[in-house]
Motif scaffolding. Structure first.
Motif, PDB file in Angstrom:
ATOM      1  N   UNK A  10     -17.409  77.594  41.237  1.00 34.73           N
ATOM      2  CA  UNK A  10     -18.255  77.358  40.074  1.00 34.73           C
ATOM      3  C   UNK A  10     -19.056  78.593  39.715  1.00 34.73           C
ATOM      4  N   UNK A  11     -19.574  79.282  40.718  1.00 35.03           N
ATOM      5  CA  UNK A  11     -20.359  80.481  40.445  1.00 35.03           C
ATOM      6  C   UNK A  11     -19.496  81.571  39.827  1.00 35.03           C
ATOM      7  N   UNK A  12     -18.292  81.707  40.331  1.00 41.16           N
ATOM      8  CA  UNK A  12     -17.380  82.708  39.778  1.00 41.16           C
ATOM      9  C   UNK A  12     -17.081  82.415  38.320  1.00 41.16           C
ATOM     10  N   UNK A 197     -20.380  71.343  37.811  1.00 42.46           N
ATOM     11  CA  UNK A 197     -20.201  72.390  36.811  1.00 42.46           C
ATOM     12  C   UNK A 197     -19.088  71.950  35.873  1.00 42.46           C
ATOM     13  N   UNK A 198     -19.230  72.299  34.589  1.00 40.33           N
ATOM     14  CA  UNK A 198     -18.233  71.932  33.604  1.00 40.33           C
ATOM     15  C   UNK A 198     -17.946  73.126  32.708  1.00 40.33           C
ATOM     16  N   UNK A 224     -27.181  77.136  23.877  1.00 43.54           N
ATOM     17  CA  UNK A 224     -27.652  78.509  23.681  1.00 43.54           C
ATOM     18  C   UNK A 224     -26.732  79.544  24.333  1.00 43.54           C
ATOM     19  N   UNK A 225     -25.711  79.088  25.030  1.00 43.41           N
ATOM     20  CA  UNK A 225     -24.742  79.999  25.632  1.00 43.41           C
ATOM     21  C   UNK A 225     -25.229  80.718  26.876  1.00 43.41           C
ATOM     22  N   UNK A 226     -26.392  80.351  27.391  1.00 40.99           N
ATOM     23  CA  UNK A 226     -26.935  81.056  28.553  1.00 40.99           C
ATOM     24  C   UNK A 226     -26.111  80.829  29.820  1.00 40.99           C
ATOM     25  N   UNK A 227     -25.317  79.773  29.845  1.00 34.12           N
ATOM     26  CA  UNK A 227     -24.468  79.502  31.008  1.00 34.12           C
ATOM     27  C   UNK A 227     -23.060  80.033  30.816  1.00 34.12           C
ATOM     28  N   UNK A 228     -22.872  80.846  29.768  1.00 30.58           N
ATOM     29  CA  UNK A 228     -21.566  81.466  29.492  1.00 30.58           C
ATOM     30  C   UNK A 228     -20.452  80.448  29.347  1.00 30.58           C
ATOM     31  N   UNK A 229     -20.806  79.235  28.914  1.00 28.62           N
ATOM     32  CA  UNK A 229     -19.789  78.209  28.703  1.00 28.62           C
ATOM     33  C   UNK A 229     -19.528  77.343  29.912  1.00 28.62           C
ATOM     34  N   UNK A 230     -20.281  77.586  31.006  1.00 26.92           N
ATOM     35  CA  UNK A 230     -20.051  76.834  32.241  1.00 26.92           C
ATOM     36  C   UNK A 230     -21.352  76.250  32.786  1.00 26.92           C
ATOM     37  N   UNK A 232     -24.040  73.607  34.524  1.00 24.80           N
ATOM     38  CA  UNK A 232     -24.051  72.601  35.577  1.00 24.80           C
ATOM     39  C   UNK A 232     -24.777  71.379  35.040  1.00 24.80           C
ATOM     40  N   UNK A 233     -24.091  70.248  35.033  1.00 20.39           N
ATOM     41  CA  UNK A 233     -24.663  69.022  34.493  1.00 20.39           C
ATOM     42  C   UNK A 233     -25.303  68.211  35.613  1.00 20.39           C
TER      43      UNK A 233
END
Length: 309
Positions: A10-12, A197-198, A224-230, A232-233
């Motif tokens: 998920x981090x990757x 993560x999604x 806001x795109x801060x998670x680069x599209x990934x 964590x819910x």
């Protein structure tokens, strides 16, 4: 893509933006007529090859799949430790996550194909005068088609690569065309790991679901795109969203299935669980962007088609 731990996975994904068929075919051992006719030098972007590469090192499972699909398999001398398809790919202990220039150079490659510039490996290999072609994580299908055709140009398999891309486009068009029209879109949650993560619609995998006409419950979590599209819910977020489908891209790595999902706190009441619409995906196919995306899309569409319009 590495599946050693869901947390690393998920981090990757979050940091590297996703390091995602029937049309993936193994190459014959003999060069094809198209290969024999290839003319060098060839140039793709800033990379020029004076002759056809005969000792390719692939440091990306997706790149490995692409190379074999276009008929360049016999030219592949070594692949990274995560490349497991096709089965006869020359797997080694080379790491794509911690690439080592000395170890790579030890394979005497005349072309290295990789997706990420980790450890500034591109500069290191360039100093060793080893040609490098990057296949960054795709964000659209067009990215995938482009990488396939460019690899075809570099390896002397332009015609075969064009055929693979054309076949992918045709297969996907047929799959999407047969989808029923719905008055209201179905919703889904795509699970990358048990940490929830999604991937949003702005990612490559998300773009595939969009083609199927599904609504992604993760989109508001990364507006806001801060998670680069990934993003964590949270458990609460998913339960409140109540998706019609749960797609598990952690079935192999983390043994997730319909029963484990149902056992989670509050999840037994989800529409996806109650209607038996928890779908286990092939982890590898769901994390790569090569020719087998057709297989992935087929699984998604088959699941959606079972729901009455």
């Amino acid at each position: 893509m590495n599946r050693r731990t869901p947390r690393l996975f998920a981090a990757t994904l979050a940091v590297a933006a996703l390091a995602l068929g029937a049309c993936a075919e193994k190459a014959d051992d003999k060069p094809s007529a198209g290969t024999a006719a290839a003319t060098y030098p060839v140039t793709v972007g800033a990379l020029t090859l004076d002759k056809r590469p005969e000792k390719i090192v692939a440091l990306s499972p997706t790149a490995t799949e692409m190379l074999f699909a276009i008929g360049a398999g016999p030219q592949v001398a070594a692949v990274d430790d995560q490349s497991n398809y096709p089965a006869d790919a020359p797997k080694t202990d080379l790491s794509a996550f911690q690439p080592n220039a000395e170890a790579i150079a030890g394979k005497n490659p005349d072309l290295v194909v990789l997706s990420d510039d980790r450890n500034k490996i591109v500069d290191q290999l360039t100093k060793l005068k080893i040609p490098v072609y990057r296949t960054p994580a795709a964000t659209t299908l067009d990215d995938s088609y482009r990488q396939i055709t460019e690899l075809g140009t570099l390896t002397g398999h332009a015609d075969q690569a064009a055929d693979v891309a054309t076949r992918m486009k045709g297969d996907i068009a047929k799959l999407v065309k047969d989808l029923p029209q719905r008055a209201e879109k179905l919703t889904y949650f795509h699970e990358l790991g048990p940490e929830l993560y999604s991937a949003t619609s702005k990612t490559f995998i998300g773009s595939l679901y969009s083609q199927v006409g599904l609504t992604n419950i993760a989109d508001p979590a990364d507006a806001d795109g801060k998670s680069a599209g990934y993003p964590q819910l949270s458990q609460e977020f998913i339960v409140k969203a109540d998706p019609d489908f749960v797609f598990l891209a952690d079935a192999k790595c983390c043994q997730q299935n319909a029963d484990t999902v149902k056992a989670r706190s509050g999840w037994a009441g989800l529409t996806a669980v109650k209607n038996n619409q928890v779908v286990a995906l092939d982890d590898d196919i769901a994390s790569r962007w090569g020719p087998r995306v057709v297989d992935l899309l087929r699984v998604i569409i088959d699941a959606v088609a079972k729901v009455p319009a």
